[in-house]
Design a protein around this motif. Structure first.
Motif, PDB file in Angstrom:
ATOM      1  N   ASP A  77     -20.899   6.524 -14.896  1.00 29.15           N
ATOM      2  CA  ASP A  77     -21.318   6.781 -16.274  1.00 29.15           C
ATOM      3  C   ASP A  77     -20.111   7.109 -17.147  1.00 29.15           C
ATOM      4  O   ASP A  77     -19.971   6.590 -18.261  1.00 29.15           O
ATOM      5  CB  ASP A  77     -22.324   7.939 -16.284  1.00 29.15           C
ATOM      6  N   LEU A  78     -19.227   7.954 -16.644  1.00 27.02           N
ATOM      7  CA  LEU A  78     -18.037   8.337 -17.406  1.00 27.02           C
ATOM      8  C   LEU A  78     -17.136   7.131 -17.660  1.00 27.02           C
ATOM      9  O   LEU A  78     -16.652   6.937 -18.784  1.00 27.02           O
ATOM     10  CB  LEU A  78     -17.272   9.427 -16.648  1.00 27.02           C
ATOM     11  N   ALA A  79     -16.915   6.307 -16.654  1.00 29.47           N
ATOM     12  CA  ALA A  79     -16.079   5.116 -16.819  1.00 29.47           C
ATOM     13  C   ALA A  79     -16.700   4.169 -17.848  1.00 29.47           C
ATOM     14  O   ALA A  79     -16.017   3.664 -18.742  1.00 29.47           O
ATOM     15  CB  ALA A  79     -15.892   4.402 -15.487  1.00 29.47           C
ATOM     16  N   GLN A  80     -18.006   3.962 -17.733  1.00 25.42           N
ATOM     17  CA  GLN A  80     -18.693   3.042 -18.647  1.00 25.42           C
ATOM     18  C   GLN A  80     -18.658   3.567 -20.080  1.00 25.42           C
ATOM     19  O   GLN A  80     -18.328   2.835 -21.012  1.00 25.42           O
ATOM     20  CB  GLN A  80     -20.141   2.851 -18.162  1.00 25.42           C
ATOM     21  N   ARG A  81     -18.962   4.845 -20.277  1.00 23.66           N
ATOM     22  CA  ARG A  81     -19.016   5.408 -21.635  1.00 23.66           C
ATOM     23  C   ARG A  81     -17.637   5.511 -22.279  1.00 23.66           C
ATOM     24  O   ARG A  81     -17.526   5.463 -23.501  1.00 23.66           O
ATOM     25  CB  ARG A  81     -19.699   6.772 -21.614  1.00 23.66           C
ATOM     26  N   SER A  82     -16.598   5.645 -21.466  1.00 20.44           N
ATOM     27  CA  SER A  82     -15.243   5.735 -22.027  1.00 20.44           C
ATOM     28  C   SER A  82     -14.580   4.364 -22.120  1.00 20.44           C
ATOM     29  O   SER A  82     -13.485   4.239 -22.651  1.00 20.44           O
ATOM     30  CB  SER A  82     -14.378   6.685 -21.187  1.00 20.44           C
ATOM     31  N   GLY A  83     -15.223   3.334 -21.586  1.00 21.62           N
ATOM     32  CA  GLY A  83     -14.659   1.980 -21.625  1.00 21.62           C
ATOM     33  C   GLY A  83     -13.489   1.792 -20.682  1.00 21.62           C
ATOM     34  O   GLY A  83     -12.662   0.901 -20.854  1.00 21.62           O
ATOM     35  N   ALA A  84     -13.413   2.646 -19.661  1.00 17.95           N
ATOM     36  CA  ALA A  84     -12.287   2.604 -18.727  1.00 17.95           C
ATOM     37  C   ALA A  84     -12.675   1.897 -17.438  1.00 17.95           C
ATOM     38  O   ALA A  84     -13.850   1.778 -17.103  1.00 17.95           O
ATOM     39  CB  ALA A  84     -11.831   4.038 -18.409  1.00 17.95           C
ATOM     40  N   ALA A  85     -11.655   1.472 -16.712  1.00 12.12           N
ATOM     41  CA  ALA A  85     -11.857   0.895 -15.386  1.00 12.12           C
ATOM     42  C   ALA A  85     -11.714   2.005 -14.351  1.00 12.12           C
ATOM     43  O   ALA A  85     -10.799   2.827 -14.442  1.00 12.12           O
ATOM     44  CB  ALA A  85     -10.829  -0.188 -15.116  1.00 12.12           C
ATOM     45  N   LEU A  86     -12.615   2.023 -13.377  1.00 20.05           N
ATOM     46  CA  LEU A  86     -12.490   2.942 -12.254  1.00 20.05           C
ATOM     47  C   LEU A  86     -11.512   2.321 -11.272  1.00 20.05           C
ATOM     48  O   LEU A  86     -11.779   1.275 -10.694  1.00 20.05           O
ATOM     49  CB  LEU A  86     -13.846   3.183 -11.592  1.00 20.05           C
ATOM     50  N   VAL A  87     -10.351   2.953 -11.125  1.00 25.43           N
ATOM     51  CA  VAL A  87      -9.306   2.434 -10.248  1.00 25.43           C
ATOM     52  C   VAL A  87      -9.566   2.869  -8.807  1.00 25.43           C
ATOM     53  O   VAL A  87      -9.411   2.094  -7.873  1.00 25.43           O
ATOM     54  CB  VAL A  87      -7.911   2.922 -10.712  1.00 25.43           C
ATOM     55  N   GLN A  88      -9.970   4.129  -8.652  1.00 20.82           N
ATOM     56  CA  GLN A  88     -10.115   4.684  -7.306  1.00 20.82           C
ATOM     57  C   GLN A  88     -10.995   5.924  -7.370  1.00 20.82           C
ATOM     58  O   GLN A  88     -11.015   6.632  -8.371  1.00 20.82           O
ATOM     59  CB  GLN A  88      -8.731   5.062  -6.788  1.00 20.82           C
ATOM     60  N   ARG A  89     -11.710   6.170  -6.300  1.00 13.35           N
ATOM     61  CA  ARG A  89     -12.475   7.404  -6.157  1.00 13.35           C
ATOM     62  C   ARG A  89     -12.233   7.932  -4.764  1.00 13.35           C
ATOM     63  O   ARG A  89     -12.451   7.223  -3.786  1.00 13.35           O
ATOM     64  CB  ARG A  89     -13.960   7.138  -6.355  1.00 13.35           C
ATOM     65  N   ILE A  90     -11.753   9.166  -4.689  1.00 13.44           N
ATOM     66  CA  ILE A  90     -11.547   9.819  -3.394  1.00 13.44           C
ATOM     67  C   ILE A  90     -12.195  11.189  -3.487  1.00 13.44           C
ATOM     68  O   ILE A  90     -11.757  12.032  -4.270  1.00 13.44           O
ATOM     69  CB  ILE A  90     -10.050   9.969  -3.053  1.00 13.44           C
ATOM     70  N   GLY A  91     -13.244  11.387  -2.712  1.00  7.26           N
ATOM     71  CA  GLY A  91     -13.933  12.675  -2.723  1.00  7.26           C
ATOM     72  C   GLY A  91     -14.442  13.023  -4.105  1.00  7.26           C
ATOM     73  O   GLY A  91     -15.233  12.292  -4.689  1.00  7.26           O
ATOM     74  N   HIS A  92     -13.956  14.134  -4.641  1.00  2.00           N
ATOM     75  CA  HIS A  92     -14.399  14.619  -5.954  1.00  2.00           C
ATOM     76  C   HIS A  92     -13.526  14.107  -7.092  1.00  2.00           C
ATOM     77  O   HIS A  92     -13.721  14.501  -8.238  1.00  2.00           O
ATOM     78  CB  HIS A  92     -14.372  16.158  -5.969  1.00  2.00           C
ATOM     79  N   THR A  93     -12.550  13.270  -6.809  1.00  2.00           N
ATOM     80  CA  THR A  93     -11.584  12.844  -7.816  1.00  2.00           C
ATOM     81  C   THR A  93     -11.691  11.352  -8.112  1.00  2.00           C
ATOM     82  O   THR A  93     -11.742  10.533  -7.193  1.00  2.00           O
ATOM     83  CB  THR A  93     -10.147  13.169  -7.347  1.00  2.00           C
ATOM     84  N   ALA A  94     -11.729  11.045  -9.399  1.00  2.00           N
ATOM     85  CA  ALA A  94     -11.767   9.648  -9.850  1.00  2.00           C
ATOM     86  C   ALA A  94     -10.510   9.349 -10.641  1.00  2.00           C
ATOM     87  O   ALA A  94     -10.008  10.202 -11.379  1.00  2.00           O
ATOM     88  CB  ALA A  94     -12.991   9.407 -10.731  1.00  2.00           C
TER      89      ALA A  94
END
Length: 111
Positions: A77-94
C-alpha cells in the motif's frame, strides 16, 4: 521489462532485475528513515515517504506489526500510494525507490 521512467506522472516505477540488484546493493548500508507505527499507512506518512524519496530516491522504511501478511499489505500500500518501486523487503524493513523530479542522484544501469 521497461526501464525506470524519468517522468513521475507516468505511473509506477518499473525496474529490471539488474536495476533491482543494483539498488539492493546501494541500500545495503542505509538506515531506516521512517517507521510505520500502530496507525498504519496514513496520508501524513505517505507525504513523509514522498518527501524522503524526493530527497534521497532510495529509502528504508521499518514496518511495525507481528503479522507478516499485514506487513506485506502495508508495504504494498505504501509503495503504491507513494508511486515508488519496492526494491526489497527483509523482515520488518522495506526498501523503496523513486527517482527525484528535481535532482537525480542515482544513475540506474540499463537493462
Amino acid at each position: 521489462m521497461p526501464a525506470a521512467s524519468a517522468s513521475p506522472s507516468s505511473g509506477p516505477v518499473v525496474l529490471t532485475s539488474a536495476q533491482v540488484r543494483f539498488l539492493r546493493g546501494q541500500a545495503h548500508d542505509l538506515k531506516a528513515l521512517l517507521q510505520v507505527g500502530g496507525k498504519g499507512i496514513t496520508d501524513a506518512l505517505v507525504s513523509e515517504v514522498g518527501n524522503a524519496l524526493e530527497q534521497h530516491e532510495l529509502i528504508k522504511v521499518k514496518i511495525a506489526g507481528e503479522d507478516r501478511e499485514v506487513r506485506d499489505a502495508m508495504i504494498a500500500d505504501l509503495a503504491q500510494r507513494s508511486g515508488a518501486a519496492l526494491v526489497q523487503r527483509i523482515g520488518h524493513t522495506a526498501v523503496l525507490y523513486k527517482p527525484s523530479r528535481e535532482k537525480r542522484h542515482i544513475v540506474l544501469p540499463r537493462g
